[in-house]
Design a protein around this motif. Sequence first.
Motif, short mmCIF file in Angstrom:
data_model
loop_
_atom_site.label_atom_id
_atom_site.label_comp_id
_atom_site.label_asym_id
_atom_site.label_seq_id
_atom_site.Cartn_x
_atom_site.Cartn_y
_atom_site.Cartn_z
N MET A 124 38.30 19.23 76.22
CA MET A 124 39.53 18.91 77.16
C MET A 124 40.18 20.73 76.90
SD MET A 124 43.30 17.14 75.61
CE MET A 124 42.31 15.95 75.28
N SER A 125 40.29 20.79 77.73
CA SER A 125 41.01 22.10 79.11
C SER A 125 41.61 22.21 79.26
CB SER A 125 39.59 23.19 79.45
OG SER A 125 39.69 21.93 80.69
N GLY A 126 42.18 20.90 79.74
CA GLY A 126 43.76 20.98 80.63
C GLY A 126 45.20 20.84 79.53
N GLN A 127 45.84 22.26 79.73
CA GLN A 127 47.11 22.52 79.11
C GLN A 127 47.74 21.49 78.52
OE1 GLN A 127 45.74 24.27 77.19
NE2 GLN A 127 46.45 26.49 77.26
N LYS A 161 50.43 16.83 76.51
CA LYS A 161 50.99 15.97 76.14
C LYS A 161 49.91 14.57 75.45
CE LYS A 161 51.75 14.97 81.70
NZ LYS A 161 51.40 14.04 82.64
N ILE A 162 48.66 15.14 75.42
CA ILE A 162 48.22 14.42 73.92
C ILE A 162 48.88 14.76 72.80
CG2 ILE A 162 46.14 14.17 72.98
CD1 ILE A 162 44.80 13.73 75.66
N VAL A 163 49.33 15.69 72.60
CA VAL A 163 49.45 16.51 70.63
C VAL A 163 51.34 15.53 70.78
CG1 VAL A 163 50.06 18.27 69.99
CG2 VAL A 163 47.79 18.01 70.74
N ASN A 164 52.00 15.64 71.63
CA ASN A 164 52.63 15.07 71.82
C ASN A 164 53.07 13.33 71.51
OD1 ASN A 164 54.29 17.22 72.07
ND2 ASN A 164 54.75 16.87 74.73
N LYS A 201 52.32 13.97 67.49
CA LYS A 201 53.62 13.74 66.91
C LYS A 201 54.00 13.17 66.54
CE LYS A 201 53.18 18.73 67.43
NZ LYS A 201 53.59 20.29 67.91
N THR A 202 54.52 11.79 67.82
CA THR A 202 55.41 10.22 67.77
C THR A 202 53.80 9.31 67.28
OG1 THR A 202 55.95 11.07 69.85
CG2 THR A 202 56.45 8.80 69.57
N ILE A 203 53.17 9.73 66.60
CA ILE A 203 52.59 8.07 65.88
C ILE A 203 52.53 8.72 64.43
CG2 ILE A 203 50.43 7.42 65.52
CD1 ILE A 203 49.27 8.20 68.85
N LYS A 204 52.06 10.51 64.69
CA LYS A 204 52.91 11.08 63.10
C LYS A 204 54.04 10.07 62.60
CE LYS A 204 51.59 14.70 62.93
NZ LYS A 204 51.06 16.11 62.27
N GLY A 205 55.20 10.19 63.23
CA GLY A 205 56.07 10.02 63.32
C GLY A 205 56.82 8.24 62.59
N HIS A 206 55.81 7.72 63.58
CA HIS A 206 55.74 6.58 63.24
C HIS A 206 55.02 5.93 61.75
CE1 HIS A 206 56.66 5.94 67.78
NE2 HIS A 206 57.17 5.18 67.88
N ILE A 207 54.02 6.57 61.49
CA ILE A 207 53.24 6.03 60.93
C ILE A 207 54.25 6.20 59.41
CG2 ILE A 207 51.07 6.44 58.53
CD1 ILE A 207 49.73 7.11 61.35
N ILE A 249 47.33 4.91 69.60
CA ILE A 249 46.35 5.28 69.10
C ILE A 249 45.11 4.73 71.00
CG2 ILE A 249 44.16 5.41 67.79
CD1 ILE A 249 47.03 6.96 66.57
N HIS A 250 45.69 4.20 70.50
CA HIS A 250 44.51 3.11 71.74
C HIS A 250 44.62 3.71 73.06
CE1 HIS A 250 41.85 0.68 73.93
NE2 HIS A 250 42.88 0.43 74.70
N LYS A 251 45.69 4.48 73.81
CA LYS A 251 46.10 5.31 74.64
C LYS A 251 46.33 6.96 74.79
CE LYS A 251 50.47 1.87 75.87
NZ LYS A 251 51.93 1.76 76.01
N VAL A 252 46.09 7.31 73.21
CA VAL A 252 45.84 8.71 73.48
C VAL A 252 44.29 8.65 73.52
CG1 VAL A 252 45.54 10.48 71.35
CG2 VAL A 252 47.65 9.15 72.15
N GLY A 253 43.68 7.96 73.22
CA GLY A 253 41.77 7.82 73.33
C GLY A 253 41.81 7.52 74.60
N LEU A 254 42.15 6.90 75.35
CA LEU A 254 42.40 6.35 77.10
C LEU A 254 42.86 7.44 77.82
CD1 LEU A 254 43.98 3.12 77.20
CD2 LEU A 254 41.79 3.68 77.59
N ALA A 255 43.96 8.79 77.13
CA ALA A 255 43.92 9.79 77.53
C ALA A 255 42.55 10.94 77.32
CB ALA A 255 45.66 10.00 76.74
N VAL A 256 42.28 10.52 76.33
CA VAL A 256 41.49 12.12 76.29
C VAL A 256 40.37 11.35 77.05
CG1 VAL A 256 39.66 12.71 74.58
CG2 VAL A 256 41.86 12.61 73.35
N MET A 257 39.69 10.18 77.14
CA MET A 257 38.78 9.66 77.75
C MET A 257 38.73 9.88 79.56
SD MET A 257 36.97 6.13 78.34
CE MET A 257 37.82 5.73 77.16
N GLU A 258 39.96 9.97 79.98
CA GLU A 258 40.68 9.96 81.39
C GLU A 258 40.22 11.76 81.51
OE1 GLU A 258 44.56 9.16 84.29
OE2 GLU A 258 44.40 9.14 82.10
#
Length: 87
Positions: A1-4, A9-12, A15-21, A48-57
Amino acid sequence: MSGQEDKKKIVNRLKTIKGHIQGIENMIEADKGCDEILIQIAAVKQSIHKVGLAVMESHASQCLIDTDNMDKDKLEELIKMIFNYSK
């Protein structure tokens, strides 16, 4: 993944998921009801599923759009990635 922008977006999201956990952990320590806790766990799973989809996209975009032509190996890699994620 190279797009900054994609990375940010994915890191954010992570971080949100980390807060939910952390919130789920707090709920358990506070003896909240199982139904409330399970609702929050389901929300984290979906996030988490949405993050996976974003990485895949992002990866698919790089393989399919950012190249002039796609070779067979790249296509097989993309198909394998989609298959493994969907398990």
